[in-house]
Design a protein around this motif. Structure first.
Motif, short mmCIF file in Angstrom:
data_model
loop_
_atom_site.label_atom_id
_atom_site.label_comp_id
_atom_site.label_asym_id
_atom_site.label_seq_id
_atom_site.Cartn_x
_atom_site.Cartn_y
_atom_site.Cartn_z
N THR B 279 43.61 58.88 61.73
CA THR B 279 43.51 58.20 60.44
C THR B 279 42.05 57.92 60.05
O THR B 279 41.78 57.55 58.91
N GLY B 280 41.15 58.09 60.98
CA GLY B 280 39.71 58.15 60.69
C GLY B 280 39.11 56.99 59.91
O GLY B 280 38.13 57.18 59.20
N GLY B 281 39.67 55.80 59.99
CA GLY B 281 39.09 54.66 59.29
C GLY B 281 39.94 54.16 58.13
O GLY B 281 39.60 53.18 57.48
N MET B 282 41.08 54.83 57.89
CA MET B 282 41.91 54.43 56.75
C MET B 282 42.48 53.03 56.91
O MET B 282 42.56 52.27 55.95
N GLY B 284 41.26 50.55 58.64
CA GLY B 284 40.16 49.61 58.43
C GLY B 284 39.83 49.48 56.96
O GLY B 284 39.65 48.37 56.44
N ALA B 285 39.77 50.62 56.26
CA ALA B 285 39.44 50.58 54.83
C ALA B 285 40.50 49.82 54.05
O ALA B 285 40.19 49.05 53.13
#
Lengths: 429, 429
Positions: B279-282, B284-285
């Motif tokens: 999910t590469g930071g989704m 957190g975003a």
């Protein structure tokens, strides 16, 4: 060759549903060479629909129409079309057989309400529906060839492909071509200024602008005597547009900004680590939306808490106490810590006050520090003062961080160019 | 009290952009009690726009109009409105001052093209734009009060809220009321099944559904003799809807899923760390889009590379070699490592194959492991097999991870309920 798109449905006029059918059909018709001058949406009401059909029939050569062909009481499009033409509804035996077949496959009988899906205005040509029960139909209203399809996107698209496109394709003159140029770093007004005179100097060219914060997309629409001429003209003007907009251009229609940055990293064989604070993972999410991004992105440390900055990135507590998390010093330590922890060639860090709370006199909402750490070169820090709400501050900060990486990967100066024009660099560091 | 929505823009008539403004405005007007009979969309063309304004002005009491107010050559809405009324364009000094102020803040001068954003038809009332340069305006065309706003959604929505809603609110008969119930975890067909019979049992109630992947929103539209009755009816049915949909409900109209999860964490005084791979930071975003999220989110370690998993989260290289990064073992080690590194009460990890490449026979595209680590309780791992393209796999995985956190914070079972119905739990761990 004007065409019109007519959407029917009270769920649309009330705004319960976004009308994606209209844009899908308009794009198809435009690609076929039609000029789509207008879209209309009307409620499920016989008189309103009939009026609109007559009006559009006077000014269009083709009308594509969706919705209101189902089995429920609010499906009145066939009746409205019959009223617009002053003809009767007639039941079509082969359409009825199709409906009966589908119902039988689910073990159901066809009620009178469902059978009405086989009723069409006298003289209509039935358009088979390979994806569902309700067929479409075609007839002429005023000057217009008029095609009726169900509102379910899958069924509509199938009927359009099988029955509408082959028919209307012959009516259109394929004399247009369109290209898209995507930019970041210039406001829309400046993009327009840089392109002043382009339309006037090129007969048949229309420029369009679309703002997708914080990007601006320029559309080059060409119209010529033949399709080949239109394409040639569009390509020539696209080159001119790219030249005038310079480094702000990052790609064409289907390119994403993060994808363009990733491509530069891949070209140069560089790996990247990120340290995000106020953007909270947005840069990572943007980069990893691109397939294959694991080739260059090694780590994104979203160190929202100061304790995480210390633990993961080695930002010293004394530094945080002395300068605060939103500072050149912290941004520098975060970027260098991310490069170390990730073992990457390059690292970029972002720390700022996204708002709405958390601002102070010296660090108002919108204050953002971005640092770029590189092998064998000093780490550079940039201060930005960004406008807008939390979402805009975060989005622009994410783009600015990626822009720094892009410049580094392209071997360009970090100090010049449109995207960084508003930055006040921290020169003492 | 018929109202009309007029959208202006060649990018719309050509189908390059889905017209979400029209549905947003129609929904607002419907909620205020207007009957929106029709939407129109016309190209950036003075004669076409002027014709359409005159036509709608004869049959509407209110027209809301978006697009064509910017600084570029295809922005011709003001000129068209002036032509429809047979008046001149006049430059508004205070609007010009507003534009100059915004430009000056970015160190730029106002060109003649940009200054034209301050030109309005004689007699128009200017509607300030708190979010951008181009103000809106109001004037009367035929029988209709006509409100013009820019096409940029956030600017349009701000002007509607500040200047249009307060004015038209008085014109409408407020006999409708609308509530929104947002859900995650049930497919649309199941939501509809659970709500079967609700419309029939409540005179004046219409239910609408909108899919915002992976959420389903239910709209409860009530119509009654008075505004107070409509509100009472809507509230009563909304309670029933919430009861029937149970734990799938996470909030009302303006709530976000991540915001709802954050609220539960805050209520319980819990802190969270994340370890994201596919999910590469989704996640957190999503969480940090909510103001105040720093109260509970301490760390998001986006460990895209295996080396980062080892370095930041302490995932052992032997484990990665034996089981691979997409495994229960790795998810477990990532979650526990994130909890340790972030010093948080709870941690969730996500690792999977988002596609389009990277799949294998035993771990096809869409395979996702999510683990939840907690204080004094064993770490739990869940395996999902998700459908769709890269974006859908990532988005649903992000929601499922947040759903686990929500359940933990609410003290609910991790094994039951709609959102996890498709998970095959790794029971051996």
């Amino acid at each position: 060759m004007p065409a019109a798109v007519l959407s029917i449905g009270t769920e649309l006029t009330r705004g319960e549903l976004v009308n994606s059918n209209a844009s899908w059909l308009a794009e198809e018709l435009t690609a076929l060479g039609f000029v789509v001058q207008a879209h209309s949406t009307v409620a499920d009401d016989v008189a309103l629909i009939a009026d609109e059909l007559r009006r559009l029939g006077e000014r269009s050569s083709v009308i594509v129409c969706t919705g209101g062909l189902g089995p429920t009481s609010d499906d009145v499009t066939s009746a409205a079309a019959a009223q617009a033409l002053g003809v009767e509804l007639v039941r079509d035996p082969s359409a009825l057989a199709h409906i009966e077949r589908l119902y039988a496959a689910r073990g159901r009988h066809v009620s009178e309400a469902s059978a009405q899906q086989a009723d069409f205005p006298e003289g209509a040509r039935v358009l088979p529906n390979p994806e569902g029960t309700a067929p479409g139909f075609e007839l002429t209203v005023g000057r217009a060839r008029c095609f009726f399809m169900p509102g379910v996107p899958r069924e509509m698209q199938a009927i359009f492909r099988d029955s509408v496109r082959p028919t209307v394709g012959e009516l259109a003159e394929r004399t247009t071509h369109q290209r898209h140029v995507r930019t970041f770093g210039l406001p829309e007004s400046q993009v327009a200024e840089l392109l002043e005179g382009v339309e006037e100097a090129h007969e048949g060219i229309t420029l369009g602008y679309r703002a997708h914060f914080p990007e601006i997309e320029v559309k080059v629409h060409a119209r010529a005597e033949s399709a080949a001429d239109a394409e040639k003209l569009a390509l020539r003007v696209t080159d001119l547009v790219r030249e005038r907009l310079g480094e702000a251009v990052f790609g064409e229609r289907d390119d994403s900004f993060a994808g363009a940055v990733g491509e530069r990293l891949r070209d140069r064989g560089l790996t990247l680590a990120l340290a995000e604070s106020c953007t909270g993972g947005m840069v990572g999410a943007m980069l990893t939306a691109v397939p294959g991004s694991s080739e260059y992105l090694l780590l994104d440390a979203v160190t929202y808490a100061n304790s995480a900055k210390t633990q993961i990135l080695g930002v010293e507590q004394d530094l945080l106490r002395a300068y605060g998390a939103v500072s050149a010093e912290c941004a520098c330590a975060m970027a260098e810590g991310a490069r170390r922890a990730g073992g990457s060639d390059v690292a970029v860090s972002i720390t700022g006050v996204a708002g709405p709370g958390g601002g102070s006199e010296h660090k108002p909402v919108g204050t953002v520090w971005i640092a770029l750490a590189r092998k064998d070169e000093p780490t550079r820090m940039f201060r930005y003062q960004l406008d807008g709400d939390r979402d805009r501050v975060r989005t622009r900060a994410a783009y600015l961080a990626l822009e720094l990486v892009r410049r580094h990967a392209e071997g360009r100066s970090l100090d010049e160019g449109p995207a960084l024009a508003t930055c006040a660099e921290f020169r003492g560091a």
